[in-house]
Enzyme design. Structure first.
Site, mmCIF file in Angstrom:
data_model
loop_
_atom_site.group_PDB
_atom_site.id
_atom_site.type_symbol
_atom_site.label_atom_id
_atom_site.label_comp_id
_atom_site.label_asym_id
_atom_site.label_seq_id
_atom_site.Cartn_x
_atom_site.Cartn_y
_atom_site.Cartn_z
ATOM 1 N N LEU A 44 0.818 -1.218 0.000
ATOM 2 C CA LEU A 44 0.000 0.000 0.000
ATOM 3 C C LEU A 44 0.847 1.260 0.000
ATOM 4 O O LEU A 44 1.791 1.390 0.772
ATOM 5 C CB LEU A 44 -0.909 -0.009 1.242
ATOM 6 C CG LEU A 44 -1.814 1.204 1.446
ATOM 7 C CD1 LEU A 44 -3.195 0.758 1.938
ATOM 8 C CD2 LEU A 44 -1.217 2.197 2.434
ATOM 9 N N ASN A 46 0.562 5.422 0.489
ATOM 10 C CA ASN A 46 -0.321 6.563 0.790
ATOM 11 C C ASN A 46 0.424 7.878 0.617
ATOM 12 O O ASN A 46 0.965 8.075 -0.488
ATOM 13 C CB ASN A 46 -1.128 6.397 2.086
ATOM 14 C CG ASN A 46 -0.357 6.158 3.359
ATOM 15 O OD1 ASN A 46 0.384 5.198 3.473
ATOM 16 N ND2 ASN A 46 -0.575 6.997 4.344
ATOM 17 N N ASP A 47 0.452 8.748 1.569
ATOM 18 C CA ASP A 47 0.872 10.139 1.343
ATOM 19 C C ASP A 47 2.199 10.312 0.598
ATOM 20 O O ASP A 47 3.181 9.637 0.917
ATOM 21 C CB ASP A 47 1.073 10.859 2.681
ATOM 22 C CG ASP A 47 -0.014 10.585 3.687
ATOM 23 O OD1 ASP A 47 -0.989 9.927 3.348
ATOM 24 O OD2 ASP A 47 0.149 11.035 4.830
ATOM 25 N N GLN A 63 4.579 7.171 1.612
ATOM 26 C CA GLN A 63 4.278 6.243 2.695
ATOM 27 C C GLN A 63 4.028 4.870 2.088
ATOM 28 O O GLN A 63 3.244 4.737 1.133
ATOM 29 C CB GLN A 63 3.001 6.697 3.423
ATOM 30 C CG GLN A 63 3.201 7.903 4.308
ATOM 31 C CD GLN A 63 3.929 7.534 5.576
ATOM 32 O OE1 GLN A 63 3.369 6.919 6.454
ATOM 33 N NE2 GLN A 63 5.189 7.908 5.661
ATOM 34 N N ASP A 168 3.103 14.838 10.903
ATOM 35 C CA ASP A 168 3.235 15.322 9.523
ATOM 36 C C ASP A 168 3.896 16.706 9.422
ATOM 37 O O ASP A 168 3.330 17.647 8.861
ATOM 38 C CB ASP A 168 1.864 15.349 8.808
ATOM 39 C CG ASP A 168 1.089 14.063 8.969
ATOM 40 O OD1 ASP A 168 1.732 13.010 9.171
ATOM 41 O OD2 ASP A 168 -0.155 14.091 8.890
ATOM 42 N N GLU A 222 -4.703 16.621 9.273
ATOM 43 C CA GLU A 222 -3.485 15.921 8.872
ATOM 44 C C GLU A 222 -2.762 16.718 7.775
ATOM 45 O O GLU A 222 -3.362 17.541 7.086
ATOM 46 C CB GLU A 222 -3.837 14.524 8.343
ATOM 47 C CG GLU A 222 -4.467 13.622 9.401
ATOM 48 C CD GLU A 222 -4.609 12.176 8.949
ATOM 49 O OE1 GLU A 222 -4.094 11.296 9.637
ATOM 50 O OE2 GLU A 222 -5.229 11.924 7.893
HETATM 51 C C1 FRU Z 1 -2.489 10.678 6.241
HETATM 52 C C2 FRU Z 1 -1.747 9.953 7.362
HETATM 53 C C3 FRU Z 1 -0.781 10.876 8.069
HETATM 54 C C4 FRU Z 1 0.215 9.923 8.640
HETATM 55 C C5 FRU Z 1 0.301 8.876 7.562
HETATM 56 C C6 FRU Z 1 0.572 7.487 8.041
HETATM 57 O O1 FRU Z 1 -2.959 9.819 5.274
HETATM 58 O O2 FRU Z 1 -2.678 9.416 8.278
HETATM 59 O O3 FRU Z 1 -1.376 11.735 9.022
HETATM 60 O O4 FRU Z 1 1.457 10.514 8.892
HETATM 61 O O5 FRU Z 1 -0.929 8.906 6.875
HETATM 62 O O6 FRU Z 1 0.787 6.632 6.968
#
Ligand code: FRU
Length: 493
Positions: A44, A46-47, A63, A168, A222
């Site tokens: 997966l 993410n950010d 991420q 973050d 976030e």
């Molecule tokens: C946003 C988040 C951030 C955190 C990260 C963890 O999608 O929840 O706040 O740092 O993803 O993967």
């Protein structure tokens, strides 16, 4: 499949190589793999994190949980690019291998300091009782690409008055000082942003909350980002827990900005209303940086937390958006695709013609990976429709209602659908009549830029490979369109 805590927090390093190779193979075999978007080799994504121009290249991290389509033990995965159009995978950058980031190297930003790239991120630690302690940490990328981590955090735990949702960091340099904005939750469970400052990036002090007019707007904010653009201050953040209202806030969590003026002595911001950055289904946690010419570039995660995606079954999930150039024109934020994406263009086809009530297929226009520019030259229709990724059973429908100046993206018939998503359509009302749509279609996504970046709609779609057609029609009346379609070559390693 339910993942146990042990499975979620298993490290890549302890995972058997043969099993990881099987994950790589399974992911590569997915029919939904993208061709010009950053996507994870397994697991997966993410950010976007640490986005910066350093040492002659763009560095964009994300991420990453390598072992499956769930939010488990997060790493930073590294990609590099010369031009922001083509990206190369560069492997793991930050591993969650210290006590402070034992349960994830969470999101953060990058800032160039002399001949290093400093990566400032949140170490997510859980105690034996599963209490969360967020630490803000620093890692340093050197010119030779190696990364070293500082041994101790720069900020230990949340500041007094805030909960353990404290993460973050986005860092910038101004007036001989480093500043960081950090996403936070007050004890009363409202979201906010706090500001820290440092002279040397090592010793940091709490300055204050960044005071906006949104004092009670969701339970957590976030991924904050702050920058100046065309003489205005821009504050981006991702509030969680906002109720939907008319066409707004339909996704589970929001991602948007306020424009105004930030007083750097008091950290009070006067600003206009919160505006969503994107009006599609799949957009969250964006991050910006400056390109080598000083343009402000934004990349987002083309996905959302707490949502099931069809590729979960194949062991992987998500991608990043294409990079966008931000500007403020007439007090409004515009987002345009980075111009370097033109380097991916191949064969071009153009056509002009009327769309009427009769549904017409734009022959030989079709595909699963292209850029399509639709100029609306003369619109006498009440409502017109453009359908993409059309097969006998599938269609992804864009509707423009002239009287309401409202664009609607409907994925009811797009194919497989994500789970846990409210509704089948997303809409946005434009400030001006619709004159142009620039659409980037990849195997499993569409990004639609309306009116030269006035609004953007970004959405994953999971249509079958046969769904290639493009069709137009109207409810009543006719529209004169010009179509320009470019084949796009792949841009992944
Ligand atoms: C946003 C988040 C951030 C955190 C990260 C963890 O999608 O929840 O706040 O740092 O993803 O993967």
């Amino acid at each position: 499949m339910e993942w146990t805590r042990e499975e979620r927090y298993q490290s890549l390093e302890s995972y058997p190589k043969v099993a990881y190779d099987a994950l790589l193979e399974q992911t590569a075999a997915s029919p939904y793999r993208q061709n010009f978007h950053i996507q994870p080799p397994t697991g997966l994504l993410n950010d976007p994190n640490g986005f910066a121009y350093f040492n002659g290249q763009y560095h964009l991290f994300y991420q990453w949980f390598p072992l499956g389509p769930v939010h488990g033990l997060k790493y930073w995965y590294h990609t590099v690019s010369d031009d922001l159009a083509t990206f190369k995978n560069a492997g793991v950058a930050i591993r969650p291998d210290t006590e402070y980031d034992s349960h994830g190297a969470y999101s953060g930003s990058g800032i160039v300091v002399e001949d290093t790239l400093k990566l400032i991120y949140t170490g997510n630690h859980r105690t034996e009782d599963w209490e969360r302690i967020p630490y803000q940490m620093v890692a340093t990328m050197h010119k030779d690409g190696t990364i070293t981590k500082d041994e101790t955090p720069i900020i230990n735990g949340p500041h007094a008055g805030f909960t353990d949702h404290f993460r973050d960091p986005k860092v910038w340099y101004e007036n001989d000082c480093y500043y960081a904005v950090i996403g936070a939750q007050r004890f009363d469970e409202t979201g906010t942003i706090v500001v820290y400052q440092s002279e040397d990036l090592k010793s940091w002090s709490f300055v204050s909350e960044l005071k906006t007019e949104y004092t009670d707007f969701g339970y957590m904010w976030e991924c904050p980002d702050y920058f100046e653009l065309n003489g205005k201050d821009v504050l981006l953040f991702c509030p969680q827990g906002i109720d939907k209202y008319e066409d707004k806030y339909w996704n589970i969590y929001q991602s948007g900005y306020v424009l105004g003026s930030l007083n750097k002595a008091t950290f009070e911001m006067t600003h206009g209303e919160f505006i969503e950055l994107d009006h599609g289904f799949d957009f969250y946690a964006p991050q910006t940086t400056l390109d080598k010419d000083g343009n402000r570039i934004l990349v987002g995660w083309m996905g959302l937390p707490d949502t099931g995606y069809p590729t979960d079954k194949e062991g992987w999930a998500h991608c990043l958006t294409i990079p966008r150039v931000l500007t403020i024109e007439d007090d409004k934020l515009r987002q345009r695709p980075v111009p370097s994406l033109q380097s991916l263009r191949g064969e071009v086809e153009t056509a002009e013609g009327y769309a009427t009530k009769k549904n017409i297929k734009l022959h030989p226009y079709e595909g699963t990976q292209y850029e399509l520019i639709v100029d609306v030259l003369d619109n006498d229709s009440t409502e017109f429709y453009i359908e993409l990724r059309v097969s006998k059973k599938e269609s992804t429908m864009i509707t423009y209602n002239k009287a309401e100046r409202r664009v609607t993206l409907d994925r009811f018939d797009s194919g497989l659908l994500p789970e846990g998503v409210d509704g089948y359509s997303r809409s946005v009302v434009l400030d001006e009549a619709l004159t142009q749509m620039q659409m980037f279609v990849d195997t499993s996504s569409i990004e639609i830029f309306l009116n030269d970046g006035e609004k953007v709609m970004t959405t994953r779609i999971f249509s079958s490979p046969e769904a290639k057609g493009i069709r137009t029609s109207t409810e009543s009346g006719q529209v004169y369109f010009k179509f320009t379609k470019y084949e796009l070559r792949g841009a992944n390693e």
